[in-house]
Design an enzyme around this catalytic site. Sequence first.
Site, PDB file in Angstrom:
ATOM      1  N   HIS A 159       0.766  -1.261   0.169  1.00 16.73           N
ATOM      2  CA  HIS A 159       0.406   0.137   0.330  1.00 16.73           C
ATOM      3  C   HIS A 159       0.834   1.574   0.195  1.00 16.73           C
ATOM      4  CE1 HIS A 159      -2.924   3.051   1.592  1.00 16.73           C
ATOM      5  NE2 HIS A 159      -4.294   1.712   0.691  1.00 16.73           N
ATOM      6  N   ASP A 164      -7.938  -5.177  -0.324  1.00 18.93           N
ATOM      7  CA  ASP A 164      -8.357  -6.134  -1.213  1.00 18.93           C
ATOM      8  C   ASP A 164      -7.884  -7.312  -1.525  1.00 18.93           C
ATOM      9  OD1 ASP A 164      -7.921  -2.934  -3.277  1.00 18.93           O
ATOM     10  OD2 ASP A 164      -9.508  -4.506  -3.216  1.00 18.93           O
TER      11      ASP A 164
HETATM   12  C1  SDX Z   1      -6.429   0.395  -2.950  1.00 24.41           C
HETATM   13  O1  SDX Z   1      -4.678   4.294  -2.375  1.00 24.41           O
HETATM   14  C2  SDX Z   1      -5.452   4.214  -1.778  1.00 24.41           C
HETATM   15  O2  SDX Z   1      -5.510   4.044  -0.693  1.00 24.41           O
HETATM   16  C3  SDX Z   1      -5.791   2.730  -2.279  1.00 24.41           C
HETATM   17  C4  SDX Z   1      -7.053   1.845  -1.643  1.00 24.41           C
HETATM   18  C5  SDX Z   1      -8.344   2.578  -1.193  1.00 24.41           C
HETATM   19  O3  SDX Z   1      -8.808   2.584  -0.423  1.00 24.41           O
HETATM   20  O4  SDX Z   1      -8.439   3.568  -2.059  1.00 24.41           O
HETATM   21  O5  SDX Z   1      -6.464   1.591  -0.306  1.00 24.41           O
HETATM   22  C6  SDX Z   1      -7.506   0.484  -2.725  1.00 24.41           C
HETATM   23  O6  SDX Z   1      -5.951   0.839  -4.095  1.00 24.41           O
HETATM   24  C7  SDX Z   1      -5.312  -1.177  -2.501  1.00 24.41           C
HETATM   25  C8  SDX Z   1      -4.157  -1.309  -2.935  1.00 24.41           C
HETATM   26  C9  SDX Z   1      -4.467  -2.588  -4.139  1.00 24.41           C
HETATM   27  N1  SDX Z   1      -3.682  -2.578  -4.997  1.00 24.41           N
HETATM   28  C10 SDX Z   1      -3.142  -4.488  -4.759  1.00 24.41           C
HETATM   29  O7  SDX Z   1      -3.031  -5.090  -3.967  1.00 24.41           O
HETATM   30  C11 SDX Z   1      -1.616  -4.026  -6.276  1.00 24.41           C
HETATM   31  C12 SDX Z   1      -0.805  -4.971  -5.535  1.00 24.41           C
HETATM   32  N2  SDX Z   1       0.047  -4.022  -4.621  1.00 24.41           N
HETATM   33  C13 SDX Z   1       1.475  -2.966  -5.421  1.00 24.41           C
HETATM   34  O8  SDX Z   1       1.105  -3.153  -6.671  1.00 24.41           O
HETATM   35  C14 SDX Z   1       1.636  -1.573  -4.484  1.00 24.41           C
HETATM   36  O9  SDX Z   1       1.715  -2.429  -3.153  1.00 24.41           O
HETATM   37  C15 SDX Z   1       1.043  -0.151  -4.187  1.00 24.41           C
HETATM   38  C16 SDX Z   1       0.429   0.105  -5.918  1.00 24.41           C
HETATM   39  C17 SDX Z   1      -0.375  -0.612  -3.707  1.00 24.41           C
HETATM   40  C18 SDX Z   1       1.222   0.581  -3.856  1.00 24.41           C
HETATM   41  O10 SDX Z   1       2.547   1.222  -5.014  1.00 24.41           O
HETATM   42  P1  SDX Z   1       3.277   1.518  -4.505  1.00 24.41           P
HETATM   43  O11 SDX Z   1       3.212   2.816  -3.643  1.00 24.41           O
HETATM   44  O12 SDX Z   1       3.582   2.875  -5.943  1.00 24.41           O
HETATM   45  O13 SDX Z   1       4.896   0.803  -3.974  1.00 24.41           O
HETATM   46  P2  SDX Z   1       5.742   0.733  -4.993  1.00 24.41           P
HETATM   47  O14 SDX Z   1       5.580   0.308  -6.382  1.00 24.41           O
HETATM   48  O15 SDX Z   1       6.900   1.404  -5.477  1.00 24.41           O
HETATM   49  O16 SDX Z   1       6.532  -0.839  -4.059  1.00 24.41           O
HETATM   50  C19 SDX Z   1       7.845  -0.510  -3.417  1.00 24.41           C
HETATM   51  C20 SDX Z   1       8.416  -1.760  -3.474  1.00 24.41           C
HETATM   52  C21 SDX Z   1       8.981  -2.059  -4.704  1.00 24.41           C
HETATM   53  O17 SDX Z   1       9.862  -3.035  -4.830  1.00 24.41           O
HETATM   54  P3  SDX Z   1      11.961  -2.799  -4.779  1.00 24.41           P
HETATM   55  O18 SDX Z   1      11.370  -1.569  -6.604  1.00 24.41           O
HETATM   56  O19 SDX Z   1      11.726  -1.871  -3.083  1.00 24.41           O
HETATM   57  O20 SDX Z   1      12.692  -3.364  -4.423  1.00 24.41           O
HETATM   58  O21 SDX Z   1       7.168  -2.782  -3.191  1.00 24.41           O
HETATM   59  C22 SDX Z   1       6.995  -4.037  -4.578  1.00 24.41           C
HETATM   60  C23 SDX Z   1       8.108  -3.188  -5.324  1.00 24.41           C
HETATM   61  O22 SDX Z   1       8.081  -4.157  -6.363  1.00 24.41           O
HETATM   62  N3  SDX Z   1       5.776  -4.565  -4.040  1.00 24.41           N
HETATM   63  C24 SDX Z   1       5.590  -5.402  -4.526  1.00 24.41           C
HETATM   64  C25 SDX Z   1       4.161  -5.299  -4.066  1.00 24.41           C
HETATM   65  N4  SDX Z   1       3.793  -3.658  -3.849  1.00 24.41           N
HETATM   66  C26 SDX Z   1       5.174  -3.032  -3.528  1.00 24.41           C
HETATM   67  N5  SDX Z   1       6.416  -6.635  -4.862  1.00 24.41           N
HETATM   68  C27 SDX Z   1       5.793  -7.402  -4.293  1.00 24.41           C
HETATM   69  N6  SDX Z   1       4.196  -7.522  -4.878  1.00 24.41           N
HETATM   70  C28 SDX Z   1       3.653  -6.277  -4.255  1.00 24.41           C
HETATM   71  N7  SDX Z   1       1.675  -6.651  -4.346  1.00 24.41           N
END
Ligand code: SDX
Length: 437
Positions: free
Chosen positions: A308, A365
């Site tokens: 998140h 989710d």
């Molecule tokens: C919602 O914003 C809100 O409030 C949203 C929400 C709402 O109520 O409106 O809460 C609803 O959208 C919840 C999120 C639903 N999405 C997912 O479950 C999709 C999977 N999650 C990711 O795609 C990610 O965690 C996000 C999109 C939710 C957040 O992305 P960020 O903040 O841009 O984080 P990032 O991509 O910069 O990740 C930081 C690190 C990275 O690794 P490094 O580059 O440091 O090595 O964490 C890793 C990412 O690759 N990472 C994940 C991951 N989420 C982050 N790696 C694997 N699986 C994941 N799910």
Amino acid sequence: MSEEKAILTIGDKRIELPVFVGTNGDKAVDVSKLYDDHHLITYDPALANTAICHSKITFIDGDAGILRYRGIPIEQFDTPSPNFVEVAWLLIFGTLPTHEELIDFRVRLTNNALLHEGLRQRIELLPPSAPPMASLSAALSEMVCYYKNYLTLDDDEQFIEAAARMISTIRTIAAYSYRRSQGLPIIYPDPKLRYVANFLHMMFSYPYLQYEITPEVEDAMNLILILHADHEQNCSTATVRVVGSAKANMFSSCASGVSALWGPLHGGANVKVMEMLEAIYKGGLTPEHCIEAAKDKTNPFRLFGFGHRVYKNYDPRAKILKASCDRVFSKLKHNDPLLDVARRLEELALADSYFADRKLYPNVDFYSGILLRAMGIPTNMFTVIFAIGRLPGWIAHWKEQHDVPTNRIMRPRQIYEGNEIVNYIPVKDRVRVGSIQ
Ligand code: SDX
């Protein structure tokens, strides 16, 4: 504004910047005059470090896993008494409704449940296989064609009526689209039923057989809608504020929120979670496979329902939903092997340093889909349910933005890295050297 100042030094310039302090001590450096006064801009492509507004609606402390609607901790809504309609009122108007206000709002929702026949016919023209979020976005955008009086909301009475129209009608649109996709006759709203019961009635009744809603299912759906009702400046809500800042009408602004919510990184994740869990259950994947794939930077796979932008702790909504699954399953004497798969996946991820180091925990989710499935909601309707829940939050933020006396259209800047200056070449003299970048 606090007495404290931030100092920015660049070259021989020393710039003092004001500092805002929020209710709970969050500090924000005010750079709103930086370009005008110093011809400087800041760079924050995902807006992860940028406040786009002042807001009084929802507070999140991502490190502590705190979520409050108008100051009320989300955990206090995890009991049968609060219902989605009063939470919608709370978010939009800032306080819990009195008994009279709640009755009045309920009457407005009942009176606005029926779709304009023209809009119903428009939905019937959509292909039955249309993605439900596309149908929802289209229908919400078209609503204002049939309710032109809502184009401008000049007074409180018009605003509350328009809000009731949207909050009530979004259910009807969702249910009609679902029924069309199943080749079933549409079921009109029943004015005797409350908000959630009426939605499930329109989804699952037959002309000859009324859907019998159990208290457990009604409570669970109420809770799901409440937990999705608002989440401060998430992608879809920020989108509604950006569109609303141009003084676009509330219906079109909220329709833009539907489009943003559909993204699999945002509200569309609940569908991806179920696809992931089902792939594991059917044997195509193992939980260990998922964990390794999610960690593999060469693999686009993500552990959907994990991570998140704001929560660097367990999403309090996921905690509540996980407990609700146990409650609903035992009361409905329902069993879903995907819940065991989800629990195993969570256990493996939380024990893995990749997720722990990045503070990746289950988000809203991860468990919501399992609960929706237990209620008979088809997977492709999960994000639509998210939108029904989130609509009051979008309306509240649209109104808050609309009422800002100093509202200015949101128009970010950029760092330009294109051609400096080149001349026009007539097409007869042009040759392609190399590939198009
Ligand atoms: C919602 O914003 C809100 O409030 C949203 C929400 C709402 O109520 O409106 O809460 C609803 O959208 C919840 C999120 C639903 N999405 C997912 O479950 C999709 C999977 N999650 C990711 O795609 C990610 O965690 C996000 C999109 C939710 C957040 O992305 P960020 O903040 O841009 O984080 P990032 O991509 O910069 O990740 C930081 C690190 C990275 O690794 P490094 O580059 O440091 O090595 O964490 C890793 C990412 O690759 N990472 C994940 C991951 N989420 C982050 N790696 C694997 N699986 C994941 N799910």
